[in-house]
Motif scaffolding. Structure first.
Motif, PDB file in Angstrom:
ATOM      1  N   THR A 131       0.837  -1.200   0.000  1.00 33.27           N
ATOM      2  CA  THR A 131       0.000   0.000   0.000  1.00 33.27           C
ATOM      3  C   THR A 131       0.872   1.250   0.000  1.00 33.27           C
ATOM      4  O   THR A 131       1.990   1.247   0.494  1.00 33.27           O
ATOM      5  CB  THR A 131      -0.938   0.063   1.225  1.00 33.27           C
ATOM      6  OG1 THR A 131      -0.159   0.063   2.427  1.00 33.27           O
ATOM      7  CG2 THR A 131      -1.936  -1.085   1.241  1.00 33.27           C
TER       8      THR A 131
ATOM      9  N   TYR B  99      -6.518   9.634 -10.250  1.00 30.48           N
ATOM     10  CA  TYR B  99      -7.566   8.625 -10.096  1.00 30.48           C
ATOM     11  C   TYR B  99      -7.806   7.888 -11.409  1.00 30.48           C
ATOM     12  O   TYR B  99      -7.948   6.666 -11.429  1.00 30.48           O
ATOM     13  CB  TYR B  99      -8.876   9.258  -9.626  1.00 30.48           C
ATOM     14  CG  TYR B  99      -8.795   9.990  -8.306  1.00 30.48           C
ATOM     15  CD1 TYR B  99      -7.886   9.625  -7.318  1.00 30.48           C
ATOM     16  CD2 TYR B  99      -9.642  11.056  -8.045  1.00 30.48           C
ATOM     17  CE1 TYR B  99      -7.819  10.308  -6.112  1.00 30.48           C
ATOM     18  CE2 TYR B  99      -9.591  11.733  -6.842  1.00 30.48           C
ATOM     19  CZ  TYR B  99      -8.683  11.360  -5.877  1.00 30.48           C
ATOM     20  OH  TYR B  99      -8.628  12.032  -4.684  1.00 30.48           O
TER      21      TYR B  99
ATOM     22  N   GLU C 273      -7.183   3.829 -12.046  1.00 32.73           N
ATOM     23  CA  GLU C 273      -8.271   2.960 -12.505  1.00 32.73           C
ATOM     24  C   GLU C 273      -7.885   2.224 -13.787  1.00 32.73           C
ATOM     25  O   GLU C 273      -8.171   1.039 -13.937  1.00 32.73           O
ATOM     26  CB  GLU C 273      -9.542   3.778 -12.710  1.00 32.73           C
ATOM     27  CG  GLU C 273     -10.144   4.244 -11.403  1.00 32.73           C
ATOM     28  CD  GLU C 273     -11.214   5.314 -11.564  1.00 32.73           C
ATOM     29  OE1 GLU C 273     -11.520   5.716 -12.706  1.00 32.73           O
ATOM     30  OE2 GLU C 273     -11.741   5.751 -10.534  1.00 32.73           O
TER      31      GLU C 273
ATOM     32  N   TYR D  35      -5.195  -0.386 -10.283  1.00 34.20           N
ATOM     33  CA  TYR D  35      -4.989  -0.033  -8.877  1.00 34.20           C
ATOM     34  C   TYR D  35      -6.307   0.374  -8.243  1.00 34.20           C
ATOM     35  O   TYR D  35      -7.162   0.998  -8.881  1.00 34.20           O
ATOM     36  CB  TYR D  35      -4.002   1.137  -8.743  1.00 34.20           C
ATOM     37  CG  TYR D  35      -2.606   0.775  -9.148  1.00 34.20           C
ATOM     38  CD1 TYR D  35      -1.719   0.213  -8.243  1.00 34.20           C
ATOM     39  CD2 TYR D  35      -2.182   0.983 -10.453  1.00 34.20           C
ATOM     40  CE1 TYR D  35      -0.437  -0.132  -8.633  1.00 34.20           C
ATOM     41  CE2 TYR D  35      -0.897   0.639 -10.845  1.00 34.20           C
ATOM     42  CZ  TYR D  35      -0.035   0.088  -9.934  1.00 34.20           C
ATOM     43  OH  TYR D  35       1.228  -0.253 -10.326  1.00 34.20           O
ATOM     44  N   GLY D  36      -6.473   0.030  -6.978  1.00 33.92           N
ATOM     45  CA  GLY D  36      -7.602   0.514  -6.200  1.00 33.92           C
ATOM     46  C   GLY D  36      -7.126   1.661  -5.334  1.00 33.92           C
ATOM     47  O   GLY D  36      -5.918   1.806  -5.082  1.00 33.92           O
ATOM     48  N   TYR D  37      -8.067   2.471  -4.881  1.00 35.89           N
ATOM     49  CA  TYR D  37      -7.693   3.571  -3.998  1.00 35.89           C
ATOM     50  C   TYR D  37      -8.866   3.961  -3.114  1.00 35.89           C
ATOM     51  O   TYR D  37     -10.021   3.718  -3.428  1.00 35.89           O
ATOM     52  CB  TYR D  37      -7.189   4.788  -4.785  1.00 35.89           C
ATOM     53  CG  TYR D  37      -8.215   5.408  -5.701  1.00 35.89           C
ATOM     54  CD1 TYR D  37      -9.039   6.433  -5.259  1.00 35.89           C
ATOM     55  CD2 TYR D  37      -8.363   4.966  -7.014  1.00 35.89           C
ATOM     56  CE1 TYR D  37      -9.982   6.993  -6.105  1.00 35.89           C
ATOM     57  CE2 TYR D  37      -9.289   5.526  -7.858  1.00 35.89           C
ATOM     58  CZ  TYR D  37     -10.099   6.537  -7.390  1.00 35.89           C
ATOM     59  OH  TYR D  37     -11.032   7.098  -8.218  1.00 35.89           O
ATOM     60  N   ARG D  38      -8.520   4.540  -1.970  1.00 34.02           N
ATOM     61  CA  ARG D  38      -9.507   5.051  -1.019  1.00 34.02           C
ATOM     62  C   ARG D  38      -9.087   6.468  -0.644  1.00 34.02           C
ATOM     63  O   ARG D  38      -7.918   6.698  -0.322  1.00 34.02           O
ATOM     64  CB  ARG D  38      -9.554   4.148   0.223  1.00 34.02           C
ATOM     65  CG  ARG D  38     -10.540   4.596   1.284  1.00 34.02           C
ATOM     66  CD  ARG D  38     -10.562   3.678   2.511  1.00 34.02           C
ATOM     67  NE  ARG D  38      -9.254   3.600   3.158  1.00 34.02           N
ATOM     68  CZ  ARG D  38      -8.469   2.530   3.175  1.00 34.02           C
ATOM     69  NH1 ARG D  38      -8.809   1.426   2.552  1.00 34.02           N
ATOM     70  NH2 ARG D  38      -7.307   2.566   3.801  1.00 34.02           N
TER      71      ARG D  38
ATOM     72  N   ILE E  61      -3.467   3.674  -1.797  1.00 36.44           N
ATOM     73  CA  ILE E  61      -3.433   3.033  -3.117  1.00 36.44           C
ATOM     74  C   ILE E  61      -2.909   1.607  -2.958  1.00 36.44           C
ATOM     75  O   ILE E  61      -1.961   1.365  -2.188  1.00 36.44           O
ATOM     76  CB  ILE E  61      -2.517   3.816  -4.073  1.00 36.44           C
ATOM     77  CG1 ILE E  61      -3.018   5.257  -4.230  1.00 36.44           C
ATOM     78  CG2 ILE E  61      -2.410   3.115  -5.435  1.00 36.44           C
ATOM     79  CD1 ILE E  61      -2.039   6.178  -4.952  1.00 36.44           C
ATOM     80  N   TRP E  62      -3.489   0.664  -3.704  1.00 35.40           N
ATOM     81  CA  TRP E  62      -3.032  -0.724  -3.718  1.00 35.40           C
ATOM     82  C   TRP E  62      -3.270  -1.311  -5.104  1.00 35.40           C
ATOM     83  O   TRP E  62      -4.071  -0.800  -5.869  1.00 35.40           O
ATOM     84  CB  TRP E  62      -3.744  -1.564  -2.661  1.00 35.40           C
ATOM     85  CG  TRP E  62      -5.236  -1.650  -2.887  1.00 35.40           C
ATOM     86  CD1 TRP E  62      -5.897  -2.618  -3.598  1.00 35.40           C
ATOM     87  CD2 TRP E  62      -6.232  -0.729  -2.449  1.00 35.40           C
ATOM     88  NE1 TRP E  62      -7.254  -2.352  -3.619  1.00 35.40           N
ATOM     89  CE2 TRP E  62      -7.489  -1.195  -2.909  1.00 35.40           C
ATOM     90  CE3 TRP E  62      -6.207   0.455  -1.709  1.00 35.40           C
ATOM     91  CZ2 TRP E  62      -8.674  -0.523  -2.662  1.00 35.40           C
ATOM     92  CZ3 TRP E  62      -7.391   1.106  -1.455  1.00 35.40           C
ATOM     93  CH2 TRP E  62      -8.601   0.620  -1.922  1.00 35.40           C
ATOM     94  N   ARG E  63      -2.575  -2.390  -5.401  1.00 33.24           N
ATOM     95  CA  ARG E  63      -2.775  -3.092  -6.676  1.00 33.24           C
ATOM     96  C   ARG E  63      -3.954  -4.039  -6.492  1.00 33.24           C
ATOM     97  O   ARG E  63      -3.990  -4.811  -5.544  1.00 33.24           O
ATOM     98  CB  ARG E  63      -1.537  -3.872  -7.088  1.00 33.24           C
ATOM     99  CG  ARG E  63      -1.779  -4.646  -8.390  1.00 33.24           C
ATOM    100  CD  ARG E  63      -0.526  -5.190  -9.002  1.00 33.24           C
ATOM    101  NE  ARG E  63       0.339  -4.230  -9.637  1.00 33.24           N
ATOM    102  CZ  ARG E  63       0.087  -3.601 -10.780  1.00 33.24           C
ATOM    103  NH1 ARG E  63      -1.049  -3.745 -11.399  1.00 33.24           N
ATOM    104  NH2 ARG E  63       0.978  -2.782 -11.300  1.00 33.24           N
ATOM    105  N   LYS E  64      -4.900  -3.957  -7.416  1.00 40.00           N
ATOM    106  CA  LYS E  64      -6.061  -4.851  -7.384  1.00 40.00           C
ATOM    107  C   LYS E  64      -5.631  -6.252  -7.775  1.00 40.00           C
ATOM    108  O   LYS E  64      -4.739  -6.424  -8.608  1.00 40.00           O
ATOM    109  CB  LYS E  64      -7.144  -4.385  -8.343  1.00 40.00           C
ATOM    110  CG  LYS E  64      -7.826  -3.117  -7.943  1.00 40.00           C
ATOM    111  CD  LYS E  64      -8.898  -2.799  -8.963  1.00 40.00           C
ATOM    112  CE  LYS E  64      -9.611  -1.524  -8.655  1.00 40.00           C
ATOM    113  NZ  LYS E  64     -10.621  -1.212  -9.696  1.00 40.00           N
TER     114      LYS E  64
END
Length: 76
Positions: A33, A46, A50, A54-57, A70-73
């Motif tokens: 992360t 963002y 996408e 990568y995912g993100y919050r 951020i993390w790799r999906k």
């Protein structure tokens, strides 16, 4: 072993924050992360995340406008 990295880009001028984020996540493995501390809403980031798996919050920052994790999906 997973990594948890924090990157403070609040005092950087564009495009340096985006470049630093992309450099930091370039070799991410599942579970890694990156927490980005930033004082703006990085809309272009963002879209890049996408498109590249990568995912993100996004959350309000304690000492900044935003904190983005951020993390790799996982591949579907």
């Amino acid at each position: 072993m997973t990594r948890a990295i924090t990157l403070d880009v609040r005092r950087m001028s564009p495009p340096e924050p985006l470049e630093k984020v992309m450099e930091a996540i370039g070799d991410f493995a599942p579970g890694d992360t990156l927490k980005v501390v930033i004082d703006c809403e990085p809309i272009p980031l963002y879209r890049i995340l996408e498109r590249n798996g990568y995912g993100y919050r996004v959350e309000p920052g304690a000492e900044s406008v935003r904190e983005i994790t951020i993390w790799r999906k996982d591949p579907a």
